[in-house]
Design an enzyme around this catalytic site. Structure first.
Site, short mmCIF file in Angstrom:
data_model
loop_
_atom_site.label_atom_id
_atom_site.label_comp_id
_atom_site.label_asym_id
_atom_site.label_seq_id
_atom_site.Cartn_x
_atom_site.Cartn_y
_atom_site.Cartn_z
N GLU A 103 0.85 -1.18 0.00
CA GLU A 103 0.00 0.00 0.00
C GLU A 103 0.89 1.24 0.00
O GLU A 103 1.22 1.77 1.07
CB GLU A 103 -0.92 -0.03 1.23
CG GLU A 103 -1.83 -1.23 1.26
CD GLU A 103 -2.48 -1.49 2.61
OE1 GLU A 103 -3.50 -2.19 2.65
OE2 GLU A 103 -1.97 -0.99 3.64
N ASP A 132 -0.22 0.15 10.67
CA ASP A 132 0.12 -1.10 11.34
C ASP A 132 1.50 -1.61 10.93
O ASP A 132 1.98 -2.59 11.50
CB ASP A 132 -0.95 -2.16 11.06
CG ASP A 132 -1.75 -2.49 12.31
OD1 ASP A 132 -1.63 -1.74 13.30
OD2 ASP A 132 -2.47 -3.49 12.31
N LYS A 273 -6.59 -6.00 11.53
CA LYS A 273 -7.28 -4.72 11.35
C LYS A 273 -8.23 -4.42 12.51
O LYS A 273 -8.40 -3.26 12.90
CB LYS A 273 -8.05 -4.73 10.03
CG LYS A 273 -8.75 -3.41 9.71
CD LYS A 273 -9.49 -3.49 8.39
CE LYS A 273 -10.28 -2.22 8.12
NZ LYS A 273 -11.05 -2.31 6.85
N ASP A 297 -10.77 2.23 4.13
CA ASP A 297 -9.51 1.59 3.76
C ASP A 297 -8.60 2.60 3.09
O ASP A 297 -9.07 3.57 2.46
CB ASP A 297 -9.76 0.40 2.83
CG ASP A 297 -10.28 -0.81 3.58
OD1 ASP A 297 -10.24 -0.81 4.83
OD2 ASP A 297 -10.75 -1.76 2.92
N ASP A 437 -15.35 -7.28 10.27
CA ASP A 437 -16.39 -6.30 9.98
C ASP A 437 -17.77 -6.93 10.00
O ASP A 437 -18.71 -6.40 10.60
CB ASP A 437 -16.11 -5.62 8.63
CG ASP A 437 -15.70 -6.60 7.54
OD1 ASP A 437 -15.77 -7.84 7.77
OD2 ASP A 437 -15.29 -6.15 6.46
#
Length: 724
Positions: A103, A132, A273, A297, A437
């Site tokens: 990312e 993280d 997460k 996100d 989630d």
């Protein structure tokens, strides 16, 4: 008092309900025929077909829960403005990232900037980035972003631009015709390109220059040689929205901007997460403590600057607002090919199924693009007398210095803070499931709350979808594994939700919870009819039998309606066909391995993991993706072996079976094998890209030769397996 949103039934459902009723009758006739016409030869194969068709029929009934009565929501922001003006609740925005390689920080920063630039009072916006990976490069990128935001935010307001991600805006916008506007456009674009180049160079060179480190005390956190899996808690304020000096270049207040990397130690579980989200909930409580939390996100940038005001129309509605726990938006991708080569556009899911979930109690929490009530996310049950304190985050006066608040926040982001607490259980996002989630949303619904699905004409969020087959398989494996693990746990919707949510909502959750078990009957249907054709064992009614009609009707009507639905919502016919291929591939790879891994974890043979889907591809992969050529890569993945073996088996069985039919002298009439020939033929046609990747293509994205050899071996072995 006028409502702040309306609820409308989605039109055109009479046609759907008509076809659904007739298809249900057809399914019943298919099952009746299968149960009452068991042959002497091939009995085991026949009964296996009955089991597969029973499962398909049961699963189809489940899917009606998300299709029977979809609804559409429409907000009235003008009424919101007339009633509340700028007296709106504060909002905390959470952005999660975990790996600067998968990312890229420049991508993450474009998302952060789009969220800072909402059409909302900036003093009521607080943006938190959870890193993280504990990367100095992500922190450096956020420091650069805090400086660029002083130019970007007033530029967005002055020209009312959309989208407010600079990466997306400058990639898709034309130069302004107005000379003054062009000058400012060029200036801001230049600043952005220079910033991204500095960030990308720092990542490539693995170095943040010493002269830059001196610009913010936060860089000293990395002086101890920390790693992504072993570091102290880091909380640093880049922009203090309550500081009168924190203004943009036009003198306007800037949103608060905070970097957080929770503590990581190798001897402690960090809960992926979900752990990051819970740390963000606690850390944000000492800075802003806003009543509404938006989580996004890192690749899902804002494409609608009014999205927060849309959400407030639901939460502040006088009649229903007090019942709403969260407002969920769909996931949209900006990098889909014209014909949706990997079936990732989710148009029908977004336009029909999630709206159908909204009609039976509310959509699931999808992990991104979701507005939450803070108190609900922290475990509060619904009661009719509940009153939200919308002034939270506004009326608190700061008694500590910013350095003291940072130190207090660090104590909330340690590994041991949650020990002997209910965090991850009754408080915050739930632990123990890959789909944290979904289980969190289910728990919220079972506490009596409702949720709403908002899919406005202008998309609220847009992200980056998978661009290779491997990325697609990985993403769906994680989803199927997470949902199946919930279904097999004490949180199974039919058990945990019994008496708390409606039967239709229990069924809706189970549609996705049972993705993984779909793999086995699908594999059976892809293998056994083909082998039966080759071995001369009929498994369907003869072409002249009246019993063939239910099979043809169910197959044809379902697929015609599926294609109609795809075309109705903007897909192409070829895109629909690609979607059917990917439906098959996902079931025999992602869902199969997702199911296997779930069972292994339940037996204690493996531990829960979380693999991040890469957000970047190399140049060759990107080129093939743009040309809509399937990407298999150089690795000999077991997924590719299954795909290639199934494709090759159907090709061999079709050719061999037709040869036997035409050379049998009437002993093996086509009449008895008509449906098997059609099924096998359709599978061969849909697998043409697989054959090309195995035998014709020479590029690096072809199926590796070792996979082809292995699949040939498996097919040869399969041909010796008898069908009883």
């Amino acid at each position: 008092m006028e409502r702040l949103f309306s609820t409308e039934k989605v039109g055109g459902r009479a046609l759907y309900k008509l076809q659904a009723v007739t298809v249900f009758v057809g399914i019943c006739l298919v099952l009746y025929y299968r149960a009452t016409h068991v042959p002497v030869a091939g009995t085991a194969a026949w009964l296996g077909m009955l089991a597969a068709e029973l499962w398909f029929g049961f699963y189809w009934v489940l899917t009606q829960s998300v299709r029977w009565r979809p609804i559409r929501r429409r907000t009235f922001k003008d009424r919101l403005a007339a009633r509340y003006g700028e007296r709106l609740p504060c909002v905390d925005i959470f952005v999660c990232t975990a790996d600067p390689q998968s990312e890229p920080p420049s991508l993450v920063m474009a998302t952060v900037l789009s969220l800072m630039a909402y059409n909302y009072p900036p003093e009521k916006l607080n943006v938190y980035l959870s890193d993280d990976g504990g990367s100095i490069f992500t922190f450096y990128a956020l420091w650069e972003t805090s400086s660029f935001a002083k130019h970007w935010l007033p530029f967005c307001r002055r020209y009312s631009i959309e989208p407010r991600s600079p990466a997306a805006y400058f990639a898709g916008s034309d130069k302004p015709n107005d000379p003054r506007g062009l000058e400012e456009w060029s200036f801001v674009k230049g600043l952005y390109e220079e910033m991204t180049e500095r960030i990308d160079f720092a990542v490539r060179s693995a170095n943040v220059p010493e002269e830059i480190r001196e610009n913010h005390k936060g860089f000293s956190e990395w002086n101890t040689g920390i790693t992504s899996k072993d570091h102290q808690p880091i909380v640093q304020v880049l922009i203090d929205g309550k500081d009168r000096h924190a203004v943009d270049d036009k003198g306007n207040v800037l949103p608060t901007l905070v970097y957080m990397a929770r503590e990581k130690r190798t001897q402690y579980d960090h809960n992926f997460k979900a752990g990051a989200m819970n740390a963000l909930i606690r850390v944000s409580s000492v800075f802003s403590d806003s009543p509404i939390i938006l989580n996004v996100d890192c690749d899902m940038y804002s494409t609608n600057s009014d999205a927060i005001r849309d959400a407030m129309c639901f939460f502040l509605d006088q009649e229903m607002g007090h019942k709403i726990a969260f407002v969920q938006h769909p996931q949209n991708y900006n990098n889909m090919t014209k014909n949706n080569i990997y079936g990732n556009s989710f148009t029908v899911l977004n336009q029909v199924e999630l709206r159908g979930c909204d009609g039976v109690g509310g959509p699931f929490y999808l992990g991104t693009g979701c507005f939450h009530r803070r108190e609900v996310l922290c475990g509060r049950r619904f009661t009719n007398d509940y009153k939200e304190d919308w002034d939270r985050g506004i009326k608190e006066k700061r008694e500590l210095s910013i350095d003291q608040i940072e130190e207090k926040a660090k104590s909330l982001a340690t590994c041991i803070y949650e020990h002997n607490t209910q965090w991850g259980n009754d408080i915050g996002v739930k632990y123990g499931f890959p789909a944290e989630d979904v289980i969190t949303g289910l728990t919220i619904h079972c506490r009596g709350w409702k949720s709403v699905y908002n899919n406005p004409p202008r998309e609220a969020f847009t992200g980056v979808g998978p661009t290779t087959l491997a990325q697609t398989i990985l993403q769906h494996k994680r989803w199927s594994e997470g949902n199946f693990s919930i279904f097999l746990s004490k949180y199974c919707p039919f058990i945990f939700g019994n008496g708390s949510i409606s039967l239709q909502q229990q069924m809706a959750y189970s549609v996705y919870g049972l993705w993984a078990p779909n793999s086995l009957p699908t594999l059976y249907y892809l293998i056994i009819p083909a082998m039966g054709l080759l071995k001369g064992i009929p498994l369907f009614p003869e072409v002249m039998s009246p019993w063939i009609m239910p099979y043809i009707y169910v197959s044809v009507v379902k697929n015609i309606y599926s294609a109609y639905e795809a075309l109705l919502y903007g897909d192409t016919l070829r895109g629909w066909w690609n979607g059917q291929r990917m439906w098959m591939i996902r079931r025999i790879t992602s869902y199969l391995y997702g199911g296997i891994d779930t069972v292994r974890k339940m037996l204690g043979l493996s531990k829960m993991g979380f693999v991040i889907s890469p957000k970047v591809s190399d140049e060759d992969e990107s080129k093939r993706y743009g040309q809509e050529i399937m990407e298999f890569g150089t690795s000999s993945s077991p997924d590719y072996v299954i795909i290639a073996s199934i494709a090759l088996l159907n090709l061999v069985c079709l050719v061999g079976g037709l040869c036997r039919i035409f050379t049998s002298g009437g002993n093996m009439p086509l009449n008895g094998f008509f449906l098997q020939v059609i099924l096998c033929g359709l599978l061969v046609i849909i697998n043409i890209p697989i054959y090309e990747a195995m035998f014709l293509r020479k590029d690096r994205g072809r199926i590796p030769f070792s996979v082809t050899l292995t699949s040939i071996g498996f097919v040869m072995l399969a041909l010796f397996v008898p069908l009883f």
